[in-house]
Design an enzyme around this catalytic site. Sequence first.
Site, short mmCIF file in Angstrom:
data_model
loop_
_atom_site.label_atom_id
_atom_site.label_comp_id
_atom_site.label_asym_id
_atom_site.label_seq_id
_atom_site.Cartn_x
_atom_site.Cartn_y
_atom_site.Cartn_z
N ARG A 261 0.84 -1.21 0.00
CA ARG A 261 0.00 0.00 0.00
C ARG A 261 0.87 1.25 0.00
NH1 ARG A 261 -4.94 -1.88 4.06
NH2 ARG A 261 -5.31 -3.84 2.93
N ARG A 276 1.71 1.57 10.53
CA ARG A 276 1.22 1.77 9.17
C ARG A 276 2.41 1.64 8.23
NH1 ARG A 276 -3.35 4.06 7.09
NH2 ARG A 276 -4.04 4.58 9.18
N GLU A 348 -6.56 -1.66 14.66
CA GLU A 348 -7.38 -2.44 13.74
C GLU A 348 -6.54 -3.58 13.16
OE1 GLU A 348 -9.01 -0.14 10.50
OE2 GLU A 348 -9.00 -1.95 9.24
N SER A 351 -10.77 -6.12 9.19
CA SER A 351 -12.03 -5.55 8.77
C SER A 351 -12.84 -6.68 8.17
CB SER A 351 -11.83 -4.46 7.71
OG SER A 351 -11.36 -3.28 8.32
N ARG A 390 0.26 -5.31 13.20
CA ARG A 390 -0.41 -4.80 14.39
C ARG A 390 -0.67 -5.92 15.39
NH1 ARG A 390 -4.56 -0.97 11.01
NH2 ARG A 390 -2.99 0.55 10.30
#
Length: 423
Positions: A261, A276, A348, A351, A390
Site C-alpha cells: 500500500r 502503518r 485495527e 475488517s 499490528r
Amino acid sequence: MLDLKFIRNNVELVKKACRNKNDKADIDRIIALDQYRREIIQELDHLRGQGNKLSAMISEMIRKEEDISDLKAEAKNISERAKVLNEDLKSYQTELDQLLLTVPNIPHPEVPVGRDESANREIRSWGAPPEFDFEPRDHLWLGEVLGMLDLGRGAKIAGSFFPLYTNDGAQLKRALVNFMIEIHTTEHGYREVSPPFLSNRDCMVGTGQLPKLANDMYLIPTEDLFLIPTGEVPVTNLYREEVIPEEQLPLKFVTCTPCFRREAGAYGKDTRGLMRVHQFDKVELVKFVHPENSYQEHEELLHDAEVILQKLGLHYRVQLLATGDLSFAGAKCYDLEVWAPGIRKYLEVSSCTIFEDFQARRANIKFKPRGSGKLDYVHTMNASGLALPRLIIAFMETYQSAVGKIWVPPILRSFLNGKEFLG
RNA sequence: GGAGAGGUGGCCGAGUCGGCUUAAGGCAACGGUUUGCUAAACCGUCGUAGGGCGAAAACUCUACCGGGGGUUCGAAUCCCCCCCUCUCCGCCA
C-alpha cells in the site's frame, strides 16, 4: 457495482447512500445517460431489424437471380445510419459504464449513519487490558532491544515503512501465520490457497479497488500489473467470470499474502514503527456464499477472525463501522481492534466486510441454482484473519515481561520450536 | 523471446471457398407420460445481456461465438491488432 435498473428505480435511496458514505458519485448524470441510451437503443434496434429483413430479401433474390441493386442501395443506407447511431450509443454507454463503477455500495440498514469513525458503534469487547507491575514498553523499544525489528535496515532496502523483521521477530511472524492458517483450515473449514501477488486491472475493478483507489496502489508499468493491496483481490477474483454450482456454496478460502500500500497522503498519521507500513503480511479469509444466508455467514466470518485473538489471549473490541467509515464496496463491516498496552491504543487488525453482490456484479461471479432457477450473483465477503504487523505489536506489548523478554503463550510454542520466551 | 495449435451457450461439441445455423447435436437441469419403487425409455422446456409492451406472465425486437477494429446489403466464418490456454524450442530460478 449496483444494478442500473436498481439505481433507476431507487434514485433517492442511492443518493442518500452516497451522502452517508461521503461520496460524490454523479447519480443524476447516470440517470440522464441511461435515458439517452435507451432512446438510441430503440431507434437502433428498429433500424437493424429493417436491415436484417432487407438482407434476408437480398439473399432470397440472389437465389432467384433477380436484380438486387435497388435493395442493396437501401440496405447500405440503413447500415450507414445504424453505424452513426451506434457510435453515439457507444459513447454514452462508455461514459455510463465508467460512472457506474464510481457508485458506492449501499450500507445495510443496521449500519449506523455518521460522517466518520466517531459514529462507529462498539458491539462487544473480549478479555481485559493486561496489567503490569512495571511500566510497559512499546514494540519499537522491545523490537530494537530484543533484536526482533530493524527498521533502519528495512528503510535502506526500500525506504521507510518497509519493515525488516529479524531473528525471533521474523520467526514470530512466521509462527503466527502458520498458527492462524492452521486454525482456519482445521477448525473453520477454509481451503488454503497461495495466489499471485500481482493482479491485472480487471481484477482490481472486480473487487472495487479501481477506479477509486488507483493512487493507493503500486503499479508495475512495464506489465500494467498492480501489487496487491490485500489477498482479497486475487482470491475473490479466483471465480471472476465464472458460474459456481449452488451445491458448492459456501466456498471458503484462507490465504497469506504480502500486501502493498502506498499510503499516499497518510504520512503524519500512525507514523511510528509497524503501525502503518507499505508492505505487510496478512492472513485473509474470503467467502463466496448464497445470497439467502449471507448475513449469517458474515457473522460466522467475524467469529472465525475473533477466535484467533481469543486463542492468543489478546484483549480486543468489535466495532460496527458507521456509514462514513465504511469502504466504497462494503455494505456492512466489523472492525476487530486489538489492545496494544505499550502504545495504549486499540489497533485495527481485521475488517470483516460483506459486499453483498457488489463485487460479484463487477467481477461477474454467479451461481447456478439447483433445478431450473436463473443464474444469480453470489455474495462475497472477507476478513483479515489477521493482519500481522499490528498483531505483532499487540502480542509483543501484551506479553512483555519484567525481564524484557516476550513470553510465549503455550498454544503458540509448537510453532516456535517450543520456546517459552522470545528475544 | 521463437514456432505451431486452439479459445463457440452451465458443461461437451459441430460449424471457415460469408447468406434456409439470427449457433446443429449431446450432457446436465426442469416439467410430463409410462412404472409396485428406483432406473431406463419417450414427449416437452431449457444460453446471456439489453430494449419495447405489461402489474406479471406471455409476446416481440436487438446484440453476443476470447477482446477490439475493418471489409460487406449480410461475418462464428474473410482481413488487421491485442489477450489467454496448450505443445515444442530457447533462456532462467
